[in-house]
Design an enzyme around this catalytic site. Structure first.
Site, short mmCIF file in Angstrom:
data_model
loop_
_atom_site.label_atom_id
_atom_site.label_comp_id
_atom_site.label_asym_id
_atom_site.label_seq_id
_atom_site.Cartn_x
_atom_site.Cartn_y
_atom_site.Cartn_z
NE ARG A 33 -6.16 1.37 -0.33
CZ ARG A 33 -6.30 2.40 0.47
NH1 ARG A 33 -5.29 2.81 1.20
NH2 ARG A 33 -7.46 3.02 0.56
NE ARG B 224 -11.13 11.78 3.74
CZ ARG B 224 -10.75 10.50 3.77
NH1 ARG B 224 -11.58 9.56 4.20
NH2 ARG B 224 -9.55 10.16 3.36
CD GLU C 259 -8.29 -2.13 3.88
OE1 GLU C 259 -7.86 -1.81 5.00
OE2 GLU C 259 -8.68 -1.31 3.05
CG HIS D 121 -12.90 2.14 3.23
ND1 HIS D 121 -13.69 3.05 3.88
CD2 HIS D 121 -11.63 2.45 3.56
CE1 HIS D 121 -12.93 3.89 4.56
NE2 HIS D 121 -11.67 3.55 4.38
CG ASN E 141 -1.86 1.12 1.29
OD1 ASN E 141 -1.82 2.02 0.43
ND2 ASN E 141 -2.75 1.12 2.27
#
Ligand code: ADP
Length: 390
Positions: free
Chosen positions: A88, A236, A378, A177, A7
């Site tokens: 990713r 956010r 992940e 996601h 990643n």
């Protein structure tokens, strides 16, 4: 067989070396502050953590350090042992309905989507190119955050904006996601022993999104064109009236880009509480009686409940709500607050199970809708994709 899951961010590179198909973690590590003289490389060896601080100018140097570290620490004897690398990639647009074996053409296609993910896709590419230069003959696979959501239908992914914006510029909801939502919902289907199960996954980390999964397919998700849309997160805002952008730009004499930065980096838990983006700080200060910390928590819970209600209606029923990621896996209080907020759906929390950690059912036998904690992974999902395409 050893498979690497990578990643790459703009100044960081996370990796995990997995033994497949057993899915055991051989080692994992992180390079941070790439581009700086005081970059930090950490890697696990058995239970020990190895840390090196040195100048690392770019991702190629970072990858060099990683592969050298693997050999030097006896984790592998030679690079030939790595049989595949999965990367990713944040934005796959409408081009990638599936993970893709990386070729020059695929790299160009990922670059062509950079308009939609200017912070992420270029960084992901630097990671891909660095690994390609060290392992030119090893299969590399791009695993996109967006592909799992490519099953959404137009009514779910289109904004009610001029249709030409979608046709000309790709303005639509993509969702993110995806690897986490897929991993967790596949496990939920196993636990429920029902391939047709209707589930809602609450991925609640610093970034957070919900996903409605019907029969194994994503039918709606809370993030949109970018990860800014949806529920309030660590920093956010989630959904707001876009007019706010103009108003604040005008009042504070800022550019739209600066206000967007406020919405991405100085809103959510941090903005409302004025304390922190970290749920642990928010909950602690809330218990100390801080009103704004309590509000940050309550606004998030309310908005999550709004989404759960709407997905329940959209799917025409619901078998289970799943909690995952940092907050979802660790904060029983947040889980209980959310389940309380959607109690009308027939959810009954089991407080004893909800106070524990790890994969488990957290509702009572009477609960009409079940709820589970399912830790996300992940990296395993990425490694599975490499194995599938090999
Ligand atoms: P991301 O991957 O989006 O950066 P994570 O999934 O790591 O985020 O989640 C980070 C959030 O999880 C933070 O708000 C943090 O406070 C919360 N959290 C709560 N308890 C824990 C815990 N025991 N370990 C890690 N994160 C936790």
């Amino acid at each position: 067989m050893k498979i690497m899951a990578v990643n790459a961010g703009s100044s960081s590179l996370k990796f995990q070396l997995l033994d497949m198909p057993s899915e055991g973690v051989i080692t994992s590590g992180l390079v941070e502050r790439i581009g700086y003289y005081n970059a930090v490389f950490t890697m696990k060896k058995d239970d020990e953590k190895i840390t090196v601080t040195q100048e690392i100018l770019n991702h190629k140097e970072a990858v060099h350090l990683v592969v050298e570290g693997l050999i030097k620490n006896g984790i592998i004897e030679s690079l030939d042992e790595i049989k595949g690398v999965g990367h990713r990639v944040v934005q796959g647009g409408e081009i990638f309905k599936n993970s893709a074996i990386i070729t020059d053409e695929v790299i160009e296609q990922i670059k062509s989507l950079s308009d939609l993910a200017p912070l992420h896709n270029p960084a992901n590419i630097t990671g891909i190119e660095a690994f390609r230069s060290f392992l030119p003959n090893v299969i590399q696979v791009a695993v996109f955050d967006t592909t799992f959501h490519q099953t959404m239908t137009e009514d779910a992914f289109l904004y009610a904006t001029p249709y030409e914006w979608y046709q000309n510029y790709g303005v639509r909801k993509y969702g993110f996601h995806g690897t986490s939502h897929q991993f967790v919902s596949e496990r939920a289907v196993e636990l429920l022993d029902n391939p047709k199960a209707k589930v809602i996954v609450c991925h609640l980390g610093n970034g957070a999104s919900l996903c409605a999964v019907d029969g194994g397919k994503s039918v709606d998700t809370s993030m949109g064109l970018t990860p800014l849309e949806g529920i309030p997160m660590g920093t956010r805002s989630g959904n707001i009236d876009p007019t706010v952008l103009m108003l604040i730009a005008d009042k504070e004499n800022k550019s739209y880009a600066e206000v967007l930065d406020d919405l991405n980096k100085r809103s959510g838990f941090l903005g409302v509480s004025g304390i922190s983006n970290d749920s642990r700080d928010i909950l602690r200060e809330m218990r100390n009686g801080n009103h704004r910390a309590a509000l940050a928590h309550q606004i998030q819970v309310k908005r999550i409940a709004d989404y759960i209600g709407s997905y329940y209606v959209y799917m025409g029923g619901l078998d289970a709500i799943i909690f995952t990621a940092g907050i979802g896996e660790n904060e029983g209080f947040v889980r209980a607050s959310i389940l309380q907020a959607v109690k009308v759906l027939g959810v009954e929390v089991d407080p004893v199970e909800n106070a524990k950690r790890g994969e488990r059912l957290i509702t009572t036998p009477n609960s009409k809708v079940k709820a589970f904690i399912i830790p996300t992974n992940e990296e395993v999902m990425i490694a599975r994709e490499v194995m599938r395409l090999k």
